[in-house]
Each structure stands twice: as C-alpha cells, then as structure tokens.
Design an enzyme around this catalytic site. Structure first.
Site, PDB file in Angstrom:
ATOM      1  N   VAL A   1     -39.415 -78.846 -12.230  1.00 11.59           N
ATOM      2  CA  VAL A   1     -38.366 -78.917 -11.197  1.00 11.59           C
ATOM      3  C   VAL A   1     -37.994 -77.523 -10.695  1.00 11.59           C
ATOM      4  O   VAL A   1     -37.883 -77.289  -9.486  1.00 11.59           O
ATOM      5  CB  VAL A   1     -37.098 -79.617 -11.748  1.00 11.59           C
ATOM      6  CG1 VAL A   1     -36.041 -79.710 -10.652  1.00 11.59           C
ATOM      7  CG2 VAL A   1     -37.431 -80.999 -12.281  1.00 11.59           C
TER       8      VAL A   1
ATOM      9  N   GLY B   1     -40.016 -74.594 -14.638  1.00  8.93           N
ATOM     10  CA  GLY B   1     -41.034 -75.599 -14.949  1.00  8.93           C
ATOM     11  C   GLY B   1     -41.245 -76.510 -13.767  1.00  8.93           C
ATOM     12  O   GLY B   1     -41.206 -76.089 -12.605  1.00  8.93           O
TER      13      GLY B   1
ATOM     14  N   GLY C   1     -35.227 -71.598 -15.955  1.00  7.62           N
ATOM     15  CA  GLY C   1     -36.292 -72.576 -16.170  1.00  7.62           C
ATOM     16  C   GLY C   1     -37.075 -72.821 -14.897  1.00  7.62           C
ATOM     17  O   GLY C   1     -36.549 -73.377 -13.933  1.00  7.62           O
TER      18      GLY C   1
ATOM     19  N   LYS D   1     -33.529 -94.248 -22.412  1.00 10.40           N
ATOM     20  CA  LYS D   1     -34.244 -92.985 -22.623  1.00 10.40           C
ATOM     21  C   LYS D   1     -35.009 -93.117 -23.936  1.00 10.40           C
ATOM     22  O   LYS D   1     -34.631 -93.903 -24.808  1.00 10.40           O
ATOM     23  CB  LYS D   1     -33.229 -91.832 -22.729  1.00 10.40           C
ATOM     24  CG  LYS D   1     -33.782 -90.483 -22.365  1.00 10.40           C
ATOM     25  CD  LYS D   1     -33.729 -90.222 -20.862  1.00 10.40           C
ATOM     26  CE  LYS D   1     -34.339 -88.875 -20.525  1.00 10.40           C
ATOM     27  NZ  LYS D   1     -34.212 -88.517 -19.125  1.00 10.40           N
TER      28      LYS D   1
HETATM   29  P1  NAD Z   1     -40.176 -78.552 -17.752  1.00 12.75           P
HETATM   30  O1  NAD Z   1     -40.383 -78.691 -19.219  1.00 12.75           O
HETATM   31  O2  NAD Z   1     -41.322 -78.712 -16.833  1.00 12.75           O
HETATM   32  O3  NAD Z   1     -39.509 -77.141 -17.406  1.00 12.75           O
HETATM   33  C1  NAD Z   1     -38.490 -76.560 -18.154  1.00 12.75           C
HETATM   34  C2  NAD Z   1     -38.768 -75.071 -18.178  1.00 12.75           C
HETATM   35  O4  NAD Z   1     -37.659 -74.426 -18.799  1.00 12.75           O
HETATM   36  C3  NAD Z   1     -40.009 -74.693 -18.971  1.00 12.75           C
HETATM   37  O5  NAD Z   1     -40.829 -73.843 -18.191  1.00 12.75           O
HETATM   38  C4  NAD Z   1     -39.447 -73.976 -20.208  1.00 12.75           C
HETATM   39  O6  NAD Z   1     -40.301 -72.944 -20.669  1.00 12.75           O
HETATM   40  C5  NAD Z   1     -38.162 -73.407 -19.649  1.00 12.75           C
HETATM   41  N1  NAD Z   1     -37.138 -73.110 -20.648  1.00 12.75           N
HETATM   42  C6  NAD Z   1     -36.776 -73.799 -21.743  1.00 12.75           C
HETATM   43  N2  NAD Z   1     -35.750 -73.202 -22.381  1.00 12.75           N
HETATM   44  C7  NAD Z   1     -35.451 -72.097 -21.656  1.00 12.75           C
HETATM   45  C8  NAD Z   1     -34.494 -71.069 -21.772  1.00 12.75           C
HETATM   46  N3  NAD Z   1     -33.619 -71.056 -22.781  1.00 12.75           N
HETATM   47  N4  NAD Z   1     -34.477 -70.091 -20.844  1.00 12.75           N
HETATM   48  C9  NAD Z   1     -35.348 -70.099 -19.807  1.00 12.75           C
HETATM   49  N5  NAD Z   1     -36.296 -71.034 -19.649  1.00 12.75           N
HETATM   50  C10 NAD Z   1     -36.340 -72.029 -20.550  1.00 12.75           C
HETATM   51  O7  NAD Z   1     -39.012 -79.605 -17.410  1.00 12.75           O
HETATM   52  P2  NAD Z   1     -38.624 -80.141 -15.968  1.00 12.75           P
HETATM   53  O8  NAD Z   1     -39.306 -81.430 -15.732  1.00 12.75           O
HETATM   54  O9  NAD Z   1     -38.733 -79.048 -14.959  1.00 12.75           O
HETATM   55  O10 NAD Z   1     -37.089 -80.479 -16.204  1.00 12.75           O
HETATM   56  C11 NAD Z   1     -36.123 -79.451 -16.306  1.00 12.75           C
HETATM   57  C12 NAD Z   1     -34.793 -80.075 -16.660  1.00 12.75           C
HETATM   58  O11 NAD Z   1     -34.416 -81.003 -15.647  1.00 12.75           O
HETATM   59  C13 NAD Z   1     -34.767 -80.864 -17.971  1.00 12.75           C
HETATM   60  O12 NAD Z   1     -33.494 -80.740 -18.565  1.00 12.75           O
HETATM   61  C14 NAD Z   1     -34.982 -82.291 -17.516  1.00 12.75           C
HETATM   62  O13 NAD Z   1     -34.446 -83.229 -18.428  1.00 12.75           O
HETATM   63  C15 NAD Z   1     -34.202 -82.288 -16.221  1.00 12.75           C
HETATM   64  N6  NAD Z   1     -34.656 -83.292 -15.272  1.00 12.75           N
HETATM   65  C16 NAD Z   1     -35.943 -83.328 -14.882  1.00 12.75           C
HETATM   66  C17 NAD Z   1     -36.353 -84.299 -13.959  1.00 12.75           C
HETATM   67  C18 NAD Z   1     -37.770 -84.349 -13.475  1.00 12.75           C
HETATM   68  O14 NAD Z   1     -38.028 -85.034 -12.472  1.00 12.75           O
HETATM   69  N7  NAD Z   1     -38.710 -83.652 -14.102  1.00 12.75           N
HETATM   70  C19 NAD Z   1     -35.425 -85.231 -13.466  1.00 12.75           C
HETATM   71  C20 NAD Z   1     -34.088 -85.145 -13.862  1.00 12.75           C
HETATM   72  C21 NAD Z   1     -33.714 -84.166 -14.773  1.00 12.75           C
END
Ligand code: NAD
Length: 359
Positions: free
Chosen positions: A183, A181, A179, A80
């Site tokens: 995912v 975002g 969240g 990472k």
């Molecule tokens: P992202 O940054 O696109 O979305 C995260 C969302 O959470 C954002 O919209 C942000 O504003 C919101 N957020 C942050 N803190 C918050 C809170 N306290 N309350 C409410 N909303 C909050 O990230 P993502 O790519 O969707 O990933 C989400 C999580 O999943 C992360 O922890 C990431 O490490 C994990 N993850 C993602 C992937 C992937 O394919 N993108 C794969 C495995 C794990």
C-alpha cells in the site's frame, strides 16, 4: 490465555483455533459479526511472540473489519485470520493448502483475502482447497487490492487537507510514509504524481530503495519517520504506532494512513485531538481494499469498483463534520456511524442506509 474475557473479544460470534501436524500450521480464524454478511477479512502471517499476542491481533482486526465493511456500505461482516509463523521462512504451498482446508471447514462464515505476510499467490493456493477466498480475480491489478487501498487513503488525505488546510491539492505538502510495502508504495506514487514532497522509511531495504529509485521518495531512518515535521503522517506498516509514548512527539498536523489499528487504544484518538492533530480513522480510509475484494467477488466492472472507493471521501467528510460539531474524536464518530448501519435503533426500525451504497 483467556478468550471470552480477552480485551478485544467484544462478543465475537466465532473464534476457531486450527493446527495441522503435517505442515506445522498454527492458525486462528475470528468472525466478529455476520449481521451484514459473511466475515470477510485478510489472512495475516506473522511470527507472533505468543499465542496470546496472535489472539489479541486477530480479535482486534476482525472487530475492525465489521466496522470497516459497515461504514463502506458493503454487504459483508467482520472476520480475520492469522497464521503464526515467519512468512519469509515458514511459508510453503502445503501450509497454504492446510490453511485453505481450515478456512473451508468454517463453511463460508469466513472468507479470506490477502494481508501482511500473504499475497495473491498464497490466496490462489488456498483457493485450491476452498472457494471461500477472495482477491484472486484478474482485474487490472491482477487481483491485488492494495492499489485500491492506497487510492482510498490518498482520497482520505485530500479530504483531510481540504478540511484542515483549505488545500485543493497535495502539491508542495510534506508527507511522511511509514512502510513502503504494497500500500505504502502505491500511496507514495499517487502523492508524488501530485507534487507532494514524500519522505519514507521501511525496515525492508529493498522496498525503501524501490520507492527512492522509482518515485523519488526521500529516505528517512525508521526511528525518525513518525516524528518528522510534516503536514501528513501516513502509517502504512503495522498497528499500534499511536500511543502514550509517540503521540506527544508527533509533529504532523494530520495522521492518515493504511495500517490497521493505528491507535494502541481507542482513547488515543482523543489524545491526538488534544494535541491538535486531525486523525482520519484507519478503518474508514483503508476500506479501499475490502471494497475491491467485494467487487472482485461479485464481478463488478472496474468503473463500479473505483466509484465505490471514491465514496470514502464523502464518508470521511461527514465524520469530520460531525466531529467538529460535537467536538468528539473522529474514531468515536466513525464507530458510531458504523453502528448506525449495523443495528436498527430499535427492533422495528429499518437499518440506516450507509452514505456509501454498495454496488
Ligand atoms: P506490506 O507487508 O506489503 O508492507 C508493509 C511494509 O512496512 C513492509 O515493507 C515492511 O517492511 C514495513 N515495515 C514494517 N514495520 C516497519 C517499521 N517499524 N518501520 C518501517 N517500515 C516497517 O503490507 P501492506 O499490504 O502494504 O499493508 C500495510 C498496512 O496496511 C498493514 O497494517 C495492513 O494490515 C494495512 N492494510 C492493508 C491493506 C491492503 O490492501 N494491502 C488493506 C487495508 C489495510
């Protein structure tokens, strides 16, 4: 700040600190274990309050990738990277080029993909300086692994409701997503399409509004979402949301989300179990992204990639079965299963074949 004695160090093979005077890059690359292949994992950009916080995060995330890839049956190790900075304020093409050069200097022991704070466009900029990146091919999602991550989490939820509630569908079930975002939005879409009642919260108003307008997600205050009375809570924002403070206040029967390292510490899984909450290990059900990244790297057909993501259901069902039989926390069982794939029981034994075969 100590490295070798850091709580999350756990015998990392490599921890490298990089900085660049011209662009202001400050970054850490951590490679936990390359037994099964190069350390592949996301590059996160976040305004960490201290270098120690950045180190703690990258070590935990990198270790988690080792277990995630092993459990998913991938020929990949755990790695990472983190860039210390605000992705909305500090990100420039030159910074991403500098990060690409830093990654390149590791000679392929680390391969970067997108993560919170970085996207496909950033990885493409890094790719102008190194070939050790992934997630930039033009599959049906344009290289973005998030839809595959969401699919894996959705399948995890379906497995959990079958196990816990005997339910064959999410229709009518109440789900709270923290969240919305990359995912969280795709997960909400899958659940809404199936007729679930989906509640959502996001610090980012635009992301919340998009889910409300396009999917009919019911908006909830950021401070309330974790504690909703729902069938399933899906943390899809940041890690460490399940701790001594939050667990006694949870009112969900099942926790199944995408966020990495949802448990503040491993022992919190037992605490969830004591509260009668079924926890689906994050590194098992959010593996869709790394599975997607792998298949992009080797150029698999979409059907192969999807079939591999779908096997998350089989692995989770096995973890839930073993957990019931032994009364051990699901997180412990999932780590135990991953270790079985990583290390032969003795020097002469063959490594066990994962439930989820690669390819
Ligand atoms: P992202 O940054 O696109 O979305 C995260 C969302 O959470 C954002 O919209 C942000 O504003 C919101 N957020 C942050 N803190 C918050 C809170 N306290 N309350 C409410 N909303 C909050 O990230 P993502 O790519 O969707 O990933 C989400 C999580 O999943 C992360 O922890 C990431 O490490 C994990 N993850 C993602 C992937 C992937 O394919 N993108 C794969 C495995 C794990």
């Amino acid at each position: 700040m100590s490295v070798f004695t850091a709580p999350a160090f756990d015998q990392h093979e490599r921890v490298v600190f990089g900085s660049d005077r011209t662009t202001g890059l400050r970054a850490i690359i951590a490679v936990h274990d390359t037994t099964l292949g190069p350390g592949v994992g996301g590059c996160r950009m976040f305004p960490y309050l201290s270098d120690a916080a950045a180190l703690h995060d990258v070590l935990r995330l990198s270790r988690g990738m080792t277990y995630k890839s092993a459990l998913a049956g991938l020929p990949l190790g755990g790695g990472k990277s983190v860039i210390i900075g605000d992705s909305r304020r500090d990100k420039t093409p030159a910074l991403m080029h500098a990060m690409g050069e830093f990654i390149d200097s590791q000679g392929g022991s680390y391969v970067a993909a997108e993560d919170s704070g970085t996207g496909v466009a950033d990885i493409k900029l890094m790719a102008e300086r190194t070939r050790h990146v992934s997630g930039v091919s033009d599959n049906e999602f344009g290289g973005d692994p998030s839809p595959s991550t969401a699919l894996g989490v959705y399948l995890g939820i379906r497995t959990a409701i079958r196990h816990r509630l005997g339910a064959g569908s999410c229709a009518g079930l109440r789900v709270a997503i923290q969240g919305l975002g990359h995912v969280g939005f795709h997960l909400a879409r899958l659940l809404c399409d199936e007729g679930a009642v989906v509640f959502g919260a996001d610090l980012n108003k635009a992301n919340l509004q998009r889910a409300v307008d396009q999917l009919g997600v019911i908006p909830v205050a950021v401070d309330d979402i974790l504690f909703m009375e729902v069938d399933i809570l899906a943390p899809c924002a940041m890690g460490a949301v399940l701790d001594n403070d939050s667990i006694p206040r949870l009112r969900a029967g099942i926790v199944a989300g995408a966020a990495n390292n949802q448990l503040a510490a491993a022992e919190h899984c037992a605490q969830l179990q004591d509260h009668g909450i079924l926890y689906c290990p994050d590194f098992l059900i959010n593996a869709g992204g790394i599975i997607d990244v792998h298949h992009q790297r080797v150029g698999s057909a979409d059907t192969v990639r999807l079939a591999h993501v779908k096997r998350i259901e089989i692995t989770l069902a096995e973890v839930l079965r073993r957990s019931d039989a032994s009364r051990s926390p699901t997180h412990e069982i999932a780590e135990e299963l991953a270790r079985e794939y990583l290390r032969p029981a003795d020097a002469t034994a063959e490594r066990r074949t994962p439930l989820v075969a690669a390819g």
